[in-house]
Design a protein around this motif. Structure first.
Motif, PDB file in Angstrom:
ATOM      1  N   LEU A  29      43.488 -45.811 -29.223  1.00 40.02           N
ATOM      2  CA  LEU A  29      43.180 -45.031 -27.853  1.00 40.02           C
ATOM      3  C   LEU A  29      42.339 -43.847 -28.186  1.00 40.02           C
ATOM      4  O   LEU A  29      42.499 -43.184 -29.224  1.00 40.02           O
ATOM      5  CB  LEU A  29      44.643 -44.549 -27.407  1.00 40.02           C
ATOM      6  N   GLU A  30      41.707 -43.279 -27.317  1.00 39.19           N
ATOM      7  CA  GLU A  30      40.919 -42.202 -27.323  1.00 39.19           C
ATOM      8  C   GLU A  30      41.015 -41.040 -26.366  1.00 39.19           C
ATOM      9  O   GLU A  30      40.109 -40.245 -26.227  1.00 39.19           O
ATOM     10  CB  GLU A  30      39.179 -42.572 -27.073  1.00 39.19           C
ATOM     11  N   GLY A  31      42.251 -40.918 -25.816  1.00 40.78           N
ATOM     12  CA  GLY A  31      42.658 -39.970 -25.345  1.00 40.78           C
ATOM     13  C   GLY A  31      42.438 -40.170 -23.708  1.00 40.78           C
ATOM     14  O   GLY A  31      42.838 -39.043 -22.859  1.00 40.78           O
ATOM     15  N   HIS A  32      41.782 -40.986 -23.269  1.00 37.72           N
ATOM     16  CA  HIS A  32      41.564 -41.136 -21.806  1.00 37.72           C
ATOM     17  C   HIS A  32      41.765 -42.378 -21.182  1.00 37.72           C
ATOM     18  O   HIS A  32      41.469 -42.526 -20.113  1.00 37.72           O
ATOM     19  CB  HIS A  32      39.814 -40.780 -21.324  1.00 37.72           C
ATOM     20  N   ASP A  33      42.458 -43.405 -22.019  1.00 36.86           N
ATOM     21  CA  ASP A  33      42.624 -44.614 -21.439  1.00 36.86           C
ATOM     22  C   ASP A  33      43.801 -45.084 -21.941  1.00 36.86           C
ATOM     23  O   ASP A  33      44.099 -45.774 -23.048  1.00 36.86           O
ATOM     24  CB  ASP A  33      41.302 -45.508 -22.222  1.00 36.86           C
ATOM     25  N   ASP A  34      44.924 -44.786 -21.162  1.00 41.63           N
ATOM     26  CA  ASP A  34      46.129 -45.143 -21.337  1.00 41.63           C
ATOM     27  C   ASP A  34      46.327 -46.648 -21.330  1.00 41.63           C
ATOM     28  O   ASP A  34      45.920 -47.217 -20.874  1.00 41.63           O
ATOM     29  CB  ASP A  34      47.095 -44.393 -20.429  1.00 41.63           C
ATOM     30  N   VAL A  35      47.493 -46.953 -22.017  1.00 43.08           N
ATOM     31  CA  VAL A  35      47.909 -48.426 -21.774  1.00 43.08           C
ATOM     32  C   VAL A  35      49.477 -48.660 -21.866  1.00 43.08           C
ATOM     33  O   VAL A  35      50.224 -47.474 -22.044  1.00 43.08           O
ATOM     34  CB  VAL A  35      47.795 -48.872 -23.538  1.00 43.08           C
ATOM     35  N   LEU A  36      49.703 -49.582 -20.896  1.00 46.16           N
ATOM     36  CA  LEU A  36      51.203 -49.719 -20.506  1.00 46.16           C
ATOM     37  C   LEU A  36      51.711 -50.983 -21.481  1.00 46.16           C
ATOM     38  O   LEU A  36      51.047 -51.989 -21.783  1.00 46.16           O
ATOM     39  CB  LEU A  36      51.283 -50.215 -19.040  1.00 46.16           C
ATOM     40  N   ALA A  37      52.809 -50.560 -22.113  1.00 43.26           N
ATOM     41  CA  ALA A  37      53.474 -51.570 -23.020  1.00 43.26           C
ATOM     42  C   ALA A  37      54.837 -51.830 -22.578  1.00 43.26           C
ATOM     43  O   ALA A  37      55.604 -50.896 -21.936  1.00 43.26           O
ATOM     44  CB  ALA A  37      53.316 -51.148 -24.457  1.00 43.26           C
ATOM     45  N   ARG A  38      55.326 -52.867 -23.021  1.00 39.96           N
ATOM     46  CA  ARG A  38      57.127 -53.089 -22.729  1.00 39.96           C
ATOM     47  C   ARG A  38      57.691 -52.082 -23.522  1.00 39.96           C
ATOM     48  O   ARG A  38      57.214 -51.737 -24.588  1.00 39.96           O
ATOM     49  CB  ARG A  38      57.260 -54.555 -23.530  1.00 39.96           C
ATOM     50  N   LYS A  39      58.886 -51.618 -22.950  1.00 38.32           N
ATOM     51  CA  LYS A  39      59.632 -50.581 -23.677  1.00 38.32           C
ATOM     52  C   LYS A  39      60.057 -51.056 -24.873  1.00 38.32           C
ATOM     53  O   LYS A  39      60.538 -52.302 -25.039  1.00 38.32           O
ATOM     54  CB  LYS A  39      60.895 -50.309 -22.772  1.00 38.32           C
ATOM     55  N   GLY A  40      59.853 -50.001 -26.133  1.00 34.77           N
ATOM     56  CA  GLY A  40      60.451 -50.700 -27.106  1.00 34.77           C
ATOM     57  C   GLY A  40      59.358 -51.371 -28.213  1.00 34.77           C
ATOM     58  O   GLY A  40      60.140 -51.859 -29.393  1.00 34.77           O
ATOM     59  N   ALA A  41      58.518 -51.622 -27.474  1.00 32.50           N
ATOM     60  CA  ALA A  41      57.560 -52.763 -28.438  1.00 32.50           C
ATOM     61  C   ALA A  41      56.861 -52.147 -29.290  1.00 32.50           C
ATOM     62  O   ALA A  41      56.178 -52.722 -30.277  1.00 32.50           O
ATOM     63  CB  ALA A  41      56.481 -53.288 -27.420  1.00 32.50           C
ATOM     64  N   MET A  42      56.586 -50.745 -29.346  1.00 32.84           N
ATOM     65  CA  MET A  42      55.953 -50.038 -30.468  1.00 32.84           C
ATOM     66  C   MET A  42      56.599 -50.134 -31.747  1.00 32.84           C
ATOM     67  O   MET A  42      57.922 -49.741 -31.910  1.00 32.84           O
ATOM     68  CB  MET A  42      55.721 -48.610 -30.287  1.00 32.84           C
ATOM     69  N   VAL A  43      55.560 -50.568 -32.783  1.00 29.67           N
ATOM     70  CA  VAL A  43      56.390 -50.671 -34.254  1.00 29.67           C
ATOM     71  C   VAL A  43      55.761 -49.811 -35.202  1.00 29.67           C
ATOM     72  O   VAL A  43      56.384 -49.537 -36.165  1.00 29.67           O
ATOM     73  CB  VAL A  43      56.114 -52.200 -34.755  1.00 29.67           C
ATOM     74  N   ALA A  44      54.413 -49.165 -34.865  1.00 30.26           N
ATOM     75  CA  ALA A  44      53.907 -48.079 -35.806  1.00 30.26           C
ATOM     76  C   ALA A  44      52.839 -47.477 -34.971  1.00 30.26           C
ATOM     77  O   ALA A  44      52.250 -48.078 -34.010  1.00 30.26           O
ATOM     78  CB  ALA A  44      53.409 -48.976 -37.038  1.00 30.26           C
ATOM     79  N   TYR A  45      52.478 -46.425 -35.446  1.00 32.38           N
ATOM     80  CA  TYR A  45      51.333 -45.542 -34.826  1.00 32.38           C
ATOM     81  C   TYR A  45      50.459 -44.636 -35.630  1.00 32.38           C
ATOM     82  O   TYR A  45      51.199 -44.274 -36.635  1.00 32.38           O
ATOM     83  CB  TYR A  45      51.349 -45.066 -33.265  1.00 32.38           C
ATOM     84  N   GLN A  46      49.195 -44.432 -35.285  1.00 33.23           N
ATOM     85  CA  GLN A  46      48.753 -43.521 -36.497  1.00 33.23           C
ATOM     86  C   GLN A  46      47.999 -42.464 -35.219  1.00 33.23           C
ATOM     87  O   GLN A  46      47.492 -43.020 -34.441  1.00 33.23           O
ATOM     88  CB  GLN A  46      47.726 -43.955 -37.332  1.00 33.23           C
ATOM     89  N   GLY A  47      48.155 -40.989 -35.503  1.00 37.64           N
ATOM     90  CA  GLY A  47      47.298 -40.190 -34.558  1.00 37.64           C
ATOM     91  C   GLY A  47      48.456 -39.352 -33.986  1.00 37.64           C
ATOM     92  O   GLY A  47      49.485 -39.518 -34.312  1.00 37.64           O
ATOM     93  N   LEU A  48      47.787 -38.855 -32.831  1.00 33.97           N
ATOM     94  CA  LEU A  48      48.640 -37.960 -31.774  1.00 33.97           C
ATOM     95  C   LEU A  48      48.834 -38.773 -30.691  1.00 33.97           C
ATOM     96  O   LEU A  48      48.043 -38.999 -29.992  1.00 33.97           O
ATOM     97  CB  LEU A  48      47.885 -36.375 -31.621  1.00 33.97           C
TER      98      LEU A  48
END
Length: 251
Positions: A29-48
């Motif tokens: 993601l670059e700050g202007h392009d949101d993504v919709l995901a299934r709740k609880g599907a995030m396993v890791a992330y980097q950045g803000l």
């Protein structure tokens, strides 16, 4: 520290959507392009990054309550990289164009926020299948990440080559197809699951497009509580496939 685990480091790519491996989705993601995901599907992330529950309109809430079909989504926005997964399911990226896509909400992992989705009904010859009478129609332009149990099969449908598939194995199909839910029985034996073979409700696809099936039936009707009566045996009611499926990981 040394370990073969260091062979599983992050895959570098310039693509916004990519697969880290067959069971792990990477979205940049670059700050202007949101993504919709299934709740609880995030396993890791980097950045803000920020994660918020996605607002559902009154119509979407009503459709979910009435049909059992719908998406519990979270909106992900910020700058960085997010990784999504769900129980090591196989993940597949689909580019949605003007043709659109119809899918069971159980198999949606993430999608571009520019896409629109609404609940639609599938015509039924006799009643409600174990996989449900309603599906999601996704329209617009963008990417959708679908999940399957194992490697799927993509079946091409043409005017002179229609396709039938078990309703509990169907994942998605192109919107342009004509679809009917039916039971492959004689009228005198509609309540017998195809001569006691264990097969019953199916979807019939006609027209021009494609249908995606997986090598698995998620809690098929024949696993319903037989003690719940005929409706339960054939995937209907609270003891049927949909009713008994309420607490699983796809809901």
């Amino acid at each position: 520290m040394q370990s073969p685990l260091f062979g599983y480091t992050e895959q570098q790519t310039q693509d916004r959507w990519s697969l880290q491996n067959p069971q792990l989705l990477r979205v940049a993601l670059e700050g202007h392009d949101d993504v919709l995901a299934r709740k609880g599907a995030m396993v890791a992330y980097q950045g803000l990054m920020e994660f918020e529950g996605e607002y559902q309109t009154h119509g979407q809430r009503h459709a979910r309550a009435h049909t059992g079909e719908g998406l519990d989504l979270m909106r992900c926005h910020g700058q960085g990289v997010i990784y999504f997964a769900n129980l090591a399911q196989h993940i597949h990226l689909v580019d949605v164009d003007q043709d659109g896509l119809t899918v069971d909400s159980a198999y949606v992992l993430a999608m571009d926020s520019t896409l629109h989705h609404e609940v639609i009904a599938v015509d039924s010859q006799y009643g409600i299948s174990g996989s449900g009478k309603y599906q999601l129609a996704i329209t617009g332009r963008g990417k959708v990440a679908l999940m399957t149990s194992g490697h799927p099969l993509m079946l091409m449908v043409t005017p002179d080559r229609y396709v039938n598939a078990d309703a509990d194995a169907v994942v998605a199909w192109s919107n342009g197809l004509r679809v009917q839910m039916q039971a492959q029985t004689h009228s005198s034996g509609v309540w017998r699951r195809r001569g006691h073979t264990g097969e019953g409700w199916e979807l019939s696809f006609m027209g021009q497009g494609y249908a995606l099936v997986q090598p698995s039936e998620v809690l098929p009707p024949q696993q319903a509580d037989i003690g719940g009566g005929l409706m339960a045996q054939y995937g209907m009611g609270q003891q049927g496939a949909r009713g008994a499926n309420q607490g699983n990981v796809w809901n």
